[in-house]
Write an enzyme that holds these catalytic residues in place. Structure first.
Site, PDB file in Angstrom:
ATOM      1  N   ASP A  96       0.797 -13.016   0.223  1.00 38.86           N
ATOM      2  CA  ASP A  96       0.195 -13.594  -0.972  1.00 38.86           C
ATOM      3  C   ASP A  96       0.845 -13.158  -2.270  1.00 38.86           C
ATOM      4  O   ASP A  96       0.233 -13.229  -3.337  1.00 38.86           O
ATOM      5  CB  ASP A  96      -1.287 -13.200  -0.998  1.00 38.86           C
ATOM      6  CG  ASP A  96      -1.481 -11.700  -0.861  1.00 38.86           C
ATOM      7  OD1 ASP A  96      -0.514 -10.954  -1.123  1.00 38.86           O
ATOM      8  OD2 ASP A  96      -2.587 -11.258  -0.489  1.00 38.86           O
ATOM      9  N   GLU A 118       0.971 -14.016   8.096  1.00 38.04           N
ATOM     10  CA  GLU A 118      -0.296 -13.527   7.511  1.00 38.04           C
ATOM     11  C   GLU A 118      -0.993 -14.675   6.761  1.00 38.04           C
ATOM     12  O   GLU A 118      -1.394 -14.550   5.600  1.00 38.04           O
ATOM     13  CB  GLU A 118      -0.083 -12.313   6.601  1.00 38.04           C
ATOM     14  CG  GLU A 118      -1.337 -11.492   6.376  1.00 38.04           C
ATOM     15  CD  GLU A 118      -1.098 -10.265   5.479  1.00 38.04           C
ATOM     16  OE1 GLU A 118      -1.155 -10.401   4.259  1.00 38.04           O
ATOM     17  OE2 GLU A 118      -0.854  -9.173   6.042  1.00 38.04           O
ATOM     18  N   GLU A 132      -3.252 -13.243  -6.120  1.00 41.23           N
ATOM     19  CA  GLU A 132      -2.939 -13.390  -4.692  1.00 41.23           C
ATOM     20  C   GLU A 132      -3.735 -14.505  -4.001  1.00 41.23           C
ATOM     21  O   GLU A 132      -3.216 -15.178  -3.108  1.00 41.23           O
ATOM     22  CB  GLU A 132      -3.170 -12.052  -3.965  1.00 41.23           C
ATOM     23  CG  GLU A 132      -2.138 -10.980  -4.292  1.00 41.23           C
ATOM     24  CD  GLU A 132      -2.434 -10.218  -5.574  1.00 41.23           C
ATOM     25  OE1 GLU A 132      -3.495 -10.479  -6.207  1.00 41.23           O
ATOM     26  OE2 GLU A 132      -1.618  -9.363  -5.954  1.00 41.23           O
ATOM     27  N   HIS A 205      -3.412  -0.182  -7.334  1.00 39.31           N
ATOM     28  CA  HIS A 205      -2.386  -0.932  -8.068  1.00 39.31           C
ATOM     29  C   HIS A 205      -2.804  -2.335  -8.502  1.00 39.31           C
ATOM     30  O   HIS A 205      -2.095  -2.973  -9.273  1.00 39.31           O
ATOM     31  CB  HIS A 205      -1.118  -1.063  -7.232  1.00 39.31           C
ATOM     32  CG  HIS A 205      -1.259  -2.015  -6.077  1.00 39.31           C
ATOM     33  ND1 HIS A 205      -1.125  -3.382  -6.222  1.00 39.31           N
ATOM     34  CD2 HIS A 205      -1.564  -1.826  -4.780  1.00 39.31           C
ATOM     35  CE1 HIS A 205      -1.315  -3.950  -5.053  1.00 39.31           C
ATOM     36  NE2 HIS A 205      -1.591  -3.035  -4.165  1.00 39.31           N
ATOM     37  N   ARG A 207      -3.580  -5.862  -9.958  1.00 40.30           N
ATOM     38  CA  ARG A 207      -3.496  -6.369 -11.345  1.00 40.30           C
ATOM     39  C   ARG A 207      -4.863  -6.472 -12.004  1.00 40.30           C
ATOM     40  O   ARG A 207      -5.033  -6.104 -13.158  1.00 40.30           O
ATOM     41  CB  ARG A 207      -2.849  -7.763 -11.309  1.00 40.30           C
ATOM     42  CG  ARG A 207      -1.475  -7.801 -11.906  1.00 40.30           C
ATOM     43  CD  ARG A 207      -0.946  -9.230 -11.956  1.00 40.30           C
ATOM     44  NE  ARG A 207       0.308  -9.278 -12.677  1.00 40.30           N
ATOM     45  CZ  ARG A 207       1.476  -8.868 -12.207  1.00 40.30           C
ATOM     46  NH1 ARG A 207       1.563  -8.363 -10.984  1.00 40.30           N
ATOM     47  NH2 ARG A 207       2.563  -8.945 -12.943  1.00 40.30           N
ATOM     48  N   HIS A 238       1.706   4.242  -7.492  1.00 42.49           N
ATOM     49  CA  HIS A 238       2.516   3.025  -7.612  1.00 42.49           C
ATOM     50  C   HIS A 238       3.470   3.171  -8.797  1.00 42.49           C
ATOM     51  O   HIS A 238       3.171   3.915  -9.733  1.00 42.49           O
ATOM     52  CB  HIS A 238       1.553   1.847  -7.827  1.00 42.49           C
ATOM     53  CG  HIS A 238       2.164   0.502  -7.626  1.00 42.49           C
ATOM     54  ND1 HIS A 238       2.974  -0.087  -8.565  1.00 42.49           N
ATOM     55  CD2 HIS A 238       2.068  -0.398  -6.613  1.00 42.49           C
ATOM     56  CE1 HIS A 238       3.350  -1.289  -8.142  1.00 42.49           C
ATOM     57  NE2 HIS A 238       2.811  -1.499  -6.943  1.00 42.49           N
TER      58      HIS A 238
HETATM   59  C1  UD1 Z   1       2.867  -6.810  -6.338  1.00 43.67           C
HETATM   60  C2  UD1 Z   1       2.147  -8.064  -5.819  1.00 43.67           C
HETATM   61  C3  UD1 Z   1       0.841  -7.673  -5.132  1.00 43.67           C
HETATM   62  C4  UD1 Z   1       1.055  -6.593  -4.092  1.00 43.67           C
HETATM   63  C5  UD1 Z   1       1.788  -5.420  -4.726  1.00 43.67           C
HETATM   64  C6  UD1 Z   1       2.101  -4.375  -3.694  1.00 43.67           C
HETATM   65  C7  UD1 Z   1       2.318 -10.156  -7.085  1.00 43.67           C
HETATM   66  C8  UD1 Z   1       1.880 -10.913  -8.266  1.00 43.67           C
HETATM   67  N1  UD1 Z   1       1.813  -8.915  -6.936  1.00 43.67           N
HETATM   68  O1  UD1 Z   1       2.038  -6.282  -7.365  1.00 43.67           O
HETATM   69  O2  UD1 Z   1       0.291  -8.822  -4.497  1.00 43.67           O
HETATM   70  O3  UD1 Z   1      -0.192  -6.170  -3.618  1.00 43.67           O
HETATM   71  O4  UD1 Z   1       3.012  -5.892  -5.287  1.00 43.67           O
HETATM   72  O5  UD1 Z   1       2.440  -3.152  -4.266  1.00 43.67           O
HETATM   73  O6  UD1 Z   1       3.112 -10.634  -6.323  1.00 43.67           O
HETATM   74  N2  UD1 Z   1       7.752  -1.299 -10.283  1.00 43.67           N
HETATM   75  C9  UD1 Z   1       8.860  -0.483 -10.284  1.00 43.67           C
HETATM   76  N3  UD1 Z   1       9.510  -0.297  -9.093  1.00 43.67           N
HETATM   77  C10 UD1 Z   1       9.111  -0.854  -7.924  1.00 43.67           C
HETATM   78  C11 UD1 Z   1       7.962  -1.667  -7.932  1.00 43.67           C
HETATM   79  C12 UD1 Z   1       7.298  -1.888  -9.122  1.00 43.67           C
HETATM   80  O7  UD1 Z   1       9.267   0.051 -11.298  1.00 43.67           O
HETATM   81  O8  UD1 Z   1       9.740  -0.622  -6.892  1.00 43.67           O
HETATM   82  C13 UD1 Z   1       7.048  -1.517 -11.562  1.00 43.67           C
HETATM   83  C14 UD1 Z   1       7.806  -2.453 -12.516  1.00 43.67           C
HETATM   84  O9  UD1 Z   1       7.627  -2.001 -13.841  1.00 43.67           O
HETATM   85  C15 UD1 Z   1       7.079  -3.777 -12.331  1.00 43.67           C
HETATM   86  C16 UD1 Z   1       5.643  -3.311 -12.082  1.00 43.67           C
HETATM   87  O10 UD1 Z   1       5.778  -2.129 -11.306  1.00 43.67           O
HETATM   88  O11 UD1 Z   1       7.210  -4.605 -13.457  1.00 43.67           O
HETATM   89  C17 UD1 Z   1       4.719  -4.284 -11.410  1.00 43.67           C
HETATM   90  O12 UD1 Z   1       5.305  -4.867 -10.258  1.00 43.67           O
HETATM   91  P1  UD1 Z   1       4.782  -6.329  -9.755  1.00 43.67           P
HETATM   92  O13 UD1 Z   1       5.519  -6.694  -8.519  1.00 43.67           O
HETATM   93  O14 UD1 Z   1       4.822  -7.280 -10.875  1.00 43.67           O
HETATM   94  O15 UD1 Z   1       3.253  -6.087  -9.480  1.00 43.67           O
HETATM   95  P2  UD1 Z   1       2.522  -5.193  -8.396  1.00 43.67           P
HETATM   96  O16 UD1 Z   1       1.264  -4.702  -9.018  1.00 43.67           O
HETATM   97  O17 UD1 Z   1       3.474  -4.253  -7.810  1.00 43.67           O
HETATM   98  N1  UDP Z   2       2.585   2.525   1.414  1.00 43.71           N
HETATM   99  C1  UDP Z   2       3.750   3.272   1.500  1.00 43.71           C
HETATM  100  N2  UDP Z   2       3.967   4.270   0.592  1.00 43.71           N
HETATM  101  C2  UDP Z   2       3.086   4.559  -0.389  1.00 43.71           C
HETATM  102  C3  UDP Z   2       1.885   3.787  -0.474  1.00 43.71           C
HETATM  103  C4  UDP Z   2       1.673   2.766   0.428  1.00 43.71           C
HETATM  104  O1  UDP Z   2       4.567   3.055   2.388  1.00 43.71           O
HETATM  105  O2  UDP Z   2       3.356   5.468  -1.179  1.00 43.71           O
HETATM  106  C5  UDP Z   2       2.361   1.429   2.384  1.00 43.71           C
HETATM  107  C6  UDP Z   2       1.041   1.385   3.113  1.00 43.71           C
HETATM  108  O3  UDP Z   2       1.088   2.104   4.328  1.00 43.71           O
HETATM  109  C7  UDP Z   2       0.859  -0.108   3.362  1.00 43.71           C
HETATM  110  C8  UDP Z   2       1.548  -0.751   2.190  1.00 43.71           C
HETATM  111  O4  UDP Z   2       2.395   0.238   1.624  1.00 43.71           O
HETATM  112  O5  UDP Z   2       1.565  -0.521   4.523  1.00 43.71           O
HETATM  113  C9  UDP Z   2       0.553  -1.228   1.182  1.00 43.71           C
HETATM  114  O6  UDP Z   2       1.225  -1.575   0.030  1.00 43.71           O
HETATM  115  P1  UDP Z   2       0.492  -1.837  -1.337  1.00 43.71           P
HETATM  116  O7  UDP Z   2      -0.793  -1.113  -1.366  1.00 43.71           O
HETATM  117  O8  UDP Z   2       1.499  -1.557  -2.409  1.00 43.71           O
HETATM  118  O9  UDP Z   2       0.275  -3.420  -1.317  1.00 43.71           O
HETATM  119  P2  UDP Z   2      -0.850  -4.379  -0.728  1.00 43.71           P
HETATM  120  O10 UDP Z   2      -1.003  -4.101   0.717  1.00 43.71           O
HETATM  121  O11 UDP Z   2      -2.090  -4.130  -1.523  1.00 43.71           O
HETATM  122  O12 UDP Z   2      -0.320  -5.737  -1.008  1.00 43.71           O
END
Ligand code: UD1
Ligand code: UDP
Length: 372
Positions: A96, A118, A132, A205, A207, A238
């Site tokens: 999602d 999924e 999502e 994490h 949004r 995160h």
């Molecule tokens: C995204 C997904 C969410 C998922 C989550 C898992 C969307 C809209 N959101 O949300 O569904 O649950 O990932 O974690 O698709 N950043 C870094 N390094 C990284 C990752 C993130 O610096 O490796 C920072 C960046 O500043 C980035 C911010 O995190 O702009 C947010 O990342 P983003 O993918 O937009 O949103 P998530 O909350 O991670």
């Molecule tokens: N996870 C990880 N390292 C971390 C935190 C989470 O490998 O420091 C794994 C966790 O086991 C799960 C996945 O990341 O498999 C969940 O990711 P996240 O919570 O970022 O996203 P969501 O599942 O909410 O989309």
């Protein structure tokens, strides 16, 4: 030979897609191309390293503080060229995220069949989780193959009018990933720090939780930890700066919590398995913890994973400070209450989802997964 392209971009997609890629690559009838959007950069690379997967294409789109507009438009623009060059027979997207949505939309514009891994998870509240719920419903409109993890997710799709022959109940591939990660003899310096204390595992994490809700969540957690000297919390934070800011404001100086950098999935699963209790707004962690019998307080108003609620391992606590505080405290102080939630169960899969998906894509006979 069927050309399959896997497109993904965030940590949770990678954790759930990498075992599938490894399985697809074993199949003689399939040729697999891997395209990452890198919606996440460091957190994606961590998983790719763990599974030793080197992408064929890397769109490298991540920006600091990226918006939904940034993510969607970069993927649409950049993926077009990759699809034109590779002309895949099927593109697999997962879950999602905005990566899944934008990649499915790009495929739709080019009339390339999409397989949704999924598929069928729903809250039916388009703002929860945001964005999502919209993303997965939109992918559902486009998808030619719907790989539903459970019979509940299949039933959602059937109710929405999807044709039964496009839906395959496979189990969730995250359970396949866990077969490679959890070890009896696992050790880690952070677990040494926890010692005989109760390990509380925390992640956050979403949004829709950024800002005020997250302040409430962290304040409640801090209060309970400070009142319970027999607990220690580990919180792999995160990388989103908006999350880090709130954590710094609310949790700094609390010596009963270690905030650490994102950990490898191998570590994460082993930490979860040794936890007493987990507090999270994550989707994936709601699927993983029930396997270990670790109760999860879900800091959200809705969940698309009702199987864990039915099994009793998950409890929705929203983001209200008093509610999180009271429920967290209750589970630490009331043994019966805790026991009622700590039954190990596997409502999300049996660890063979990847094989089923590969069989379906190869046109082989397929036996659906049925829980229990
Ligand atoms: C995204 C997904 C969410 C998922 C989550 C898992 C969307 C809209 N959101 O949300 O569904 O649950 O990932 O974690 O698709 N950043 C870094 N390094 C990284 C990752 C993130 O610096 O490796 C920072 C960046 O500043 C980035 C911010 O995190 O702009 C947010 O990342 P983003 O993918 O937009 O949103 P998530 O909350 O991670
Ligand atoms: N996870 C990880 N390292 C971390 C935190 C989470 O490998 O420091 C794994 C966790 O086991 C799960 C996945 O990341 O498999 C969940 O990711 P996240 O919570 O970022 O996203 P969501 O599942 O909410 O989309």
């Amino acid at each position: 030979m069927k050309n399959i392209m896997c497109v993904f971009g965030t940590r949770p997609e990678a954790i759930k897609v990498c075992p599938l890629i490894l399985e697809l690559k074993k199949r003689e009838g399939l040729h697999v191309t891997v395209c990452v959007t890198a919606q996440h950069r460091q957190m994606l690379d961590q998983v790719l390293d763990t599974f030793q997967i080197v992408p064929d294409y890397d769109l490298n789109i991540m920006q600091e503080r990226q918006t939904l507009f940034d993510i969607t438009q970069s993927i649409l623009t950049l993926l077009r060229g990759v699809l034109e060059k590779e002309k895949p027979d099927v593109v697999l997207v997962h879950g999602d995220t905005s990566t899944a949505f934008a990649a499915a939309l790009a495929c739709f514009y080019m009339q390339i069949p999409v397989g949704h891994v999924e598929a069928g998870l729903r809250t039916y509240d388009i703002y929860s989780p945001f964005p999502e719920e919209f993303n997965r419903e939109a992918v559902g409109i486009i998808a030619r193959y719907n790989f539903a993890p459970t019979t509940r997710s299949r039933d959602n799709l059937l109710r929405e009018g999807k044709k039964a022959e496009t839906i395959f109940v496979t189990g969730n591939t995250v359970i396949d990933a866990m077969r490679h990660t959890v070890r009896e003899d696992y050790t880690h310096p952070e677990l040494d720090w926890v010692g005989d204390s109760k390990l509380i595992f925390i992640t956050a994490h979403r949004r829709e939780n950024l800002g005020e809700p997250m302040h409430h969540m962290f304040r409640a957690i801090r209060r309970v930890l400070e009142e319970h000297p027999d607990c220690k919390a580990i919180y792999p934070i995160h990388m989103n700066p908006a999350v880090r800011r709130v954590a710094e404001e609310e949790l700094a100086g609390c010596d009963r919590i270690h905030i650490i950098e994102p950990i490898e999935v191998f570590d994460c699963h082993n930490f979860e398995a040794r936890s007493y209790l987990c507090l999270t707004d994550s989707g994936g962690i709601q699927e993983e913890c029930p396997s270990y019998g670790v109760p999860v307080l879900v800091m959200r108003d809705t969940t698309e994973r009702p199987e864990g609620l039915d099994a009793g391992t998950l409890r929705l606590v929203g983001t209200d400070e008093a509610r999180i505080y009271n429920t967290f405290k209750l589970l630490l102080e009331d043994r019966e209450e805790y026991k009622s939630m700590s039954n190990a169960c596997n409502p999300y899969g049996d660890g063979h989802a990847c094989e089923r998906i590969a069989d379906i894509l190869e046109g082989k006979e397929f036996t659906p997964w049925i829980a229990g």
